[in-house]
Write a protein that holds these residues in place. Structure first.
Motif, PDB file in Angstrom:
ATOM      1  N   LEU A 200       0.859  -1.185   0.000  1.00 32.26           N
ATOM      2  CA  LEU A 200       0.000   0.000   0.000  1.00 32.26           C
ATOM      3  C   LEU A 200       0.890   1.228   0.000  1.00 32.26           C
ATOM      4  CD1 LEU A 200      -2.477  -1.272   2.774  1.00 32.26           C
ATOM      5  CD2 LEU A 200      -2.577  -1.678   0.308  1.00 32.26           C
ATOM      6  N   GLY A 201       0.900   1.922  -1.133  1.00 35.09           N
ATOM      7  CA  GLY A 201       1.774   3.091  -1.254  1.00 35.09           C
ATOM      8  C   GLY A 201       1.179   4.051  -2.259  1.00 35.09           C
ATOM      9  N   GLY A 202       2.037   4.737  -3.007  1.00 33.64           N
ATOM     10  CA  GLY A 202       1.554   5.639  -4.056  1.00 33.64           C
ATOM     11  C   GLY A 202       0.634   4.871  -4.988  1.00 33.64           C
ATOM     12  N   SER A 203       1.026   3.670  -5.319  1.00 33.86           N
ATOM     13  CA  SER A 203       0.074   2.747  -5.936  1.00 33.86           C
ATOM     14  C   SER A 203       0.056   1.491  -5.067  1.00 33.86           C
ATOM     15  CB  SER A 203       0.434   2.448  -7.391  1.00 33.86           C
ATOM     16  OG  SER A 203       1.566   1.637  -7.468  1.00 33.86           O
ATOM     17  N   SER A 204      -1.075   0.824  -5.084  1.00 31.80           N
ATOM     18  CA  SER A 204      -1.312  -0.235  -4.104  1.00 31.80           C
ATOM     19  C   SER A 204      -1.808  -1.505  -4.772  1.00 31.80           C
ATOM     20  CB  SER A 204      -2.375   0.218  -3.093  1.00 31.80           C
ATOM     21  OG  SER A 204      -1.968   1.402  -2.454  1.00 31.80           O
ATOM     22  N   GLY A 272      -5.907  15.842  -1.872  1.00 29.62           N
ATOM     23  CA  GLY A 272      -4.551  15.554  -2.336  1.00 29.62           C
ATOM     24  C   GLY A 272      -4.414  14.073  -2.595  1.00 29.62           C
ATOM     25  N   ASN A 273      -3.226  13.686  -3.069  1.00 23.76           N
ATOM     26  CA  ASN A 273      -3.055  12.269  -3.399  1.00 23.76           C
ATOM     27  C   ASN A 273      -2.174  11.535  -2.378  1.00 23.76           C
ATOM     28  OD1 ASN A 273      -0.454  12.985  -3.951  1.00 23.76           O
ATOM     29  ND2 ASN A 273      -0.619  12.746  -6.173  1.00 23.76           N
ATOM     30  N   ASP A 274      -1.795  12.241  -1.315  1.00 19.23           N
ATOM     31  CA  ASP A 274      -0.960  11.636  -0.289  1.00 19.23           C
ATOM     32  C   ASP A 274      -1.848  11.270   0.907  1.00 19.23           C
ATOM     33  OD1 ASP A 274       0.771  11.417   2.077  1.00 19.23           O
ATOM     34  OD2 ASP A 274       2.361  12.122   0.746  1.00 19.23           O
ATOM     35  N   MET A 275      -1.759  10.026   1.340  1.00 19.14           N
ATOM     36  CA  MET A 275      -2.622   9.559   2.428  1.00 19.14           C
ATOM     37  C   MET A 275      -2.469  10.418   3.677  1.00 19.14           C
ATOM     38  SD  MET A 275      -4.973   7.541   3.307  1.00 19.14           S
ATOM     39  CE  MET A 275      -5.292   5.891   2.690  1.00 19.14           C
ATOM     40  N   ARG A 276      -1.262  10.974   3.903  1.00 16.83           N
ATOM     41  CA  ARG A 276      -1.075  11.818   5.091  1.00 16.83           C
ATOM     42  C   ARG A 276      -2.008  13.018   5.058  1.00 16.83           C
ATOM     43  NH1 ARG A 276       5.343  11.471   4.360  1.00 16.83           N
ATOM     44  NH2 ARG A 276       4.573  11.253   2.242  1.00 16.83           N
ATOM     45  N   ASP A 277      -2.117  13.659   3.896  1.00 14.75           N
ATOM     46  CA  ASP A 277      -2.969  14.842   3.766  1.00 14.75           C
ATOM     47  C   ASP A 277      -4.441  14.461   3.840  1.00 14.75           C
ATOM     48  OD1 ASP A 277      -0.593  16.170   3.350  1.00 14.75           O
ATOM     49  OD2 ASP A 277      -0.710  15.966   1.164  1.00 14.75           O
ATOM     50  N   THR A 320       3.245  -3.571   3.599  1.00 11.64           N
ATOM     51  CA  THR A 320       4.493  -2.995   3.105  1.00 11.64           C
ATOM     52  C   THR A 320       4.202  -1.737   2.286  1.00 11.64           C
ATOM     53  OG1 THR A 320       6.569  -3.549   1.960  1.00 11.64           O
ATOM     54  CG2 THR A 320       4.570  -4.350   0.939  1.00 11.64           C
ATOM     55  N   ALA A 321       5.244  -0.976   1.960  1.00 18.74           N
ATOM     56  CA  ALA A 321       5.205   0.281   1.186  1.00 18.74           C
ATOM     57  C   ALA A 321       4.699   1.448   2.058  1.00 18.74           C
ATOM     58  CB  ALA A 321       4.390   0.143  -0.082  1.00 18.74           C
ATOM     59  N   GLY A 322       4.814   2.646   1.502  1.00 20.85           N
ATOM     60  CA  GLY A 322       4.642   3.880   2.276  1.00 20.85           C
ATOM     61  C   GLY A 322       3.422   3.940   3.173  1.00 20.85           C
ATOM     62  N   ILE A 323       2.259   3.589   2.663  1.00 25.19           N
ATOM     63  CA  ILE A 323       1.049   3.653   3.487  1.00 25.19           C
ATOM     64  C   ILE A 323       1.027   2.486   4.475  1.00 25.19           C
ATOM     65  CG2 ILE A 323      -1.478   3.525   3.440  1.00 25.19           C
ATOM     66  CD1 ILE A 323      -1.450   4.975   0.764  1.00 25.19           C
ATOM     67  N   GLY A 324       1.361   1.302   4.008  1.00 21.49           N
ATOM     68  CA  GLY A 324       1.310   0.110   4.857  1.00 21.49           C
ATOM     69  C   GLY A 324       2.315   0.139   5.996  1.00 21.49           C
ATOM     70  N   GLU A 325       3.477   0.755   5.748  1.00 25.50           N
ATOM     71  CA  GLU A 325       4.535   0.751   6.769  1.00 25.50           C
ATOM     72  C   GLU A 325       4.355   1.830   7.824  1.00 25.50           C
ATOM     73  OE1 GLU A 325       8.310   1.102   4.677  1.00 25.50           O
ATOM     74  OE2 GLU A 325       7.622  -0.396   3.243  1.00 25.50           O
ATOM     75  N   ASN A 326       3.731   2.944   7.426  1.00 21.24           N
ATOM     76  CA  ASN A 326       3.783   4.135   8.280  1.00 21.24           C
ATOM     77  C   ASN A 326       2.493   4.528   8.974  1.00 21.24           C
ATOM     78  OD1 ASN A 326       6.572   5.029   7.732  1.00 21.24           O
ATOM     79  ND2 ASN A 326       5.835   5.134   5.620  1.00 21.24           N
ATOM     80  N   ASN A 327       1.459   3.730   8.821  1.00 15.48           N
ATOM     81  CA  ASN A 327       0.164   4.168   9.361  1.00 15.48           C
ATOM     82  C   ASN A 327      -0.491   3.092  10.231  1.00 15.48           C
ATOM     83  OD1 ASN A 327      -0.313   6.873   7.920  1.00 15.48           O
ATOM     84  ND2 ASN A 327       0.302   5.502   6.260  1.00 15.48           N
ATOM     85  N   PRO A 328      -0.215   3.134  11.561  1.00 18.15           N
ATOM     86  CA  PRO A 328      -0.838   2.152  12.462  1.00 18.15           C
ATOM     87  C   PRO A 328      -2.361   2.170  12.377  1.00 18.15           C
ATOM     88  CG  PRO A 328       0.853   3.420  13.616  1.00 18.15           C
ATOM     89  CD  PRO A 328       0.716   4.028  12.264  1.00 18.15           C
TER      90      PRO A 328
END
Ligand code: ADP
Length: 392
Positions: A200-204, A272-277, A320-328
């Motif tokens: 799960l990241g920029g593309s998932s 936006g396209n970033d899950m953080r935003d 794994t990947a940006g969203i999967g790794e960083n968002n509990p």
């Protein structure tokens, strides 16, 4: 062996240089160029910098690896020659941001570093053993012959998860099989290991893996399918495209463009396209952002659960990947209410997971929940190393 991993976009060139051996893996350098008008110039420039910095001379580079997306009638981990270029160009319309860039990059490296081996690892390679029924769409034979089938993507990442999760679960037999998969092919194992891998990241994408082999994937014909992406739609009923074009007064090209750059998290949230935003806006009460987050979680759960029947059970769920790794919070939402199926997170371990690998499994839960960081360049360097060693 010095291996340069080239990451090519339509206007970008990024690279990492590795020293690879039987018992050594070391990144020597990395760099990148944005707003590139000519890949050849950027590559030459990078090689000059590597030489000036005393890292390597061009002659010392043994191989160049390319993480190619998909090719017409070609997949696997293969030498990157004319056949690969032709296959990439044959599907230039399906992956317009990547295929022409990689075809160009391979040509450029052939000219600039003629002595180095060139290896393409297709993102579709991990899916070559998916049973026929899982790869076919119910389209007329002529469509199938034209290459319209489920290809699967993020193969390098999911294959790495197959290997690493097996190691973490004490299944060295599976890990070894996965490591040599593109050289030796699959083989039957007595004891099953069933993994759902969520990249799960920029593309998932979500991939079902049994005994180290992908048997199911959320990604279909193009990287625009499956789970909603940062700005791409994910799955959409084929009937929606001509209908939307008609009622919104768009050409098919314009409608397709909106699906591939104004949809996904961006399209739904409008933020936006970033899950953080998107998540931050959702927490502040933005209703569209909230829907975007819920839709994403819903689709990940839908795909992950669809694989359980095919896998015949589940031993590990991996993020794994940006969203999967960083968002509990995202991992908790995906695993919510699944205790009856043996899936439960330990809240503290989940919240406490930082950079790096983590085991989040709740006490007494049957299914291991893991976080495994993606490092696609290193994965590629490993595959290239194996391929070149095998060729020699
Ligand atoms: P790509 O597919 O572009 O390689 P990544 O796997 O790096 O993507 O994932 C990028 C996405 O991961 C970002 O768009 C963002 O949604 C999410 N992300 C990255 N870093 C973080 C972070 N520190 N906290 C939360 N989300 C993050």
């Amino acid at each position: 062996m010095k291996i340069l991993v080239a990451n090519l976009g339509s206007t970008s060139f990024k690279f990492r240089l590795f020293e690879m051996g039987e018992s050594e893996e070391c990144q020597l350098a990395e760099g990148g160029y944005e707003r590139v008008a000519n890949h050849g110039e950027a590559i030459r420039d990078a090689l000059v910098s590597l030489k000036n910095d005393g890292v390597t001379t061009p002659e010392e580079i043994d191989a160049v690896g390319f993480k190619t997306v998909l090719g017409r009638n070609l997949s696997g981990c293969v030498e990157a020659g004319d056949e690969v270029i032709e296959a990439l160009e044959g599907f230039a319309d399906v992956a317009p941001a990547h295929n022409p860039a990689y075809a160009d990059g391979i040509r450029q490296f052939r000219e600039i570093l003629p002595e180095a081996r060139r290896v393409a690892l297709f993102e579709t390679a991990f899916y070559q053993w998916i049973p026929e029924a899982g790869r076919r769409y119910a389209v007329p034979a002529s469509w199938y012959d034209a290459g319209i089938r489920r290809h699967g993507f993020h193969g390098a990442s999911h294959k790495f998860i197959a290997e690493r999760s097996a190691e973490m679960l004490g299944r060295s037999d599976v890990a070894e099989l996965v490591r040599g998969l593109y050289q030796a092919g699959p083989r039957e194992l007595e004891r099953p290991l069933r993994v759902v891998s969520c990249h799960l990241g920029g593309s998932s994408s979500v991939t079902g893996i049994r005994n180290g082999i992908a048997i199911s994937t959320s990604m279909g014909f193009s990287p625009q399918s499956g789970v909603p992406q940062n700005n791409r739609v994910g799955d959409l009923d084929a009937g929606a495209l001509p209908y939307a074009a008609k009622v919104l007064g768009l050409s098919i090209e314009e409608a397709s463009q909106q699906l591939s750059s104004e949809s996904g998290l961006l399209g739904v949230s409008g933020v936006g396209n970033d899950m953080r935003d998107v998540r931050a806006a959702a927490l502040k009460g933005n209703p569209e952002a909230r829907i975007a987050v819920e839709l994403f979680v819903h689709e990940v759960r839908r795909w992950a659960s669809s694989m359980l029947f095919e896998l015949g059970g589940l031993d590990a769920l991996v993020f794994t990947a940006g969203i999967g790794e960083n968002n509990p919070w995202l991992r908790a939402a995906v695993c919510d209410g699944l205790e009856e199926w043996g899936i439960a997170l330990d809240a503290d371990k989940n919240e406490g997971a930082g950079r790096g690998e983590a085991r989040l499994t709740g006490e007494g839960a049957r299914v291991q929940v893991l976080v495994i960081p993606a490092n696609e360049e290193l994965v590629l360097a490993r595959e290239v190393y194996q391929k070149v060693t095998n060729l020699n």
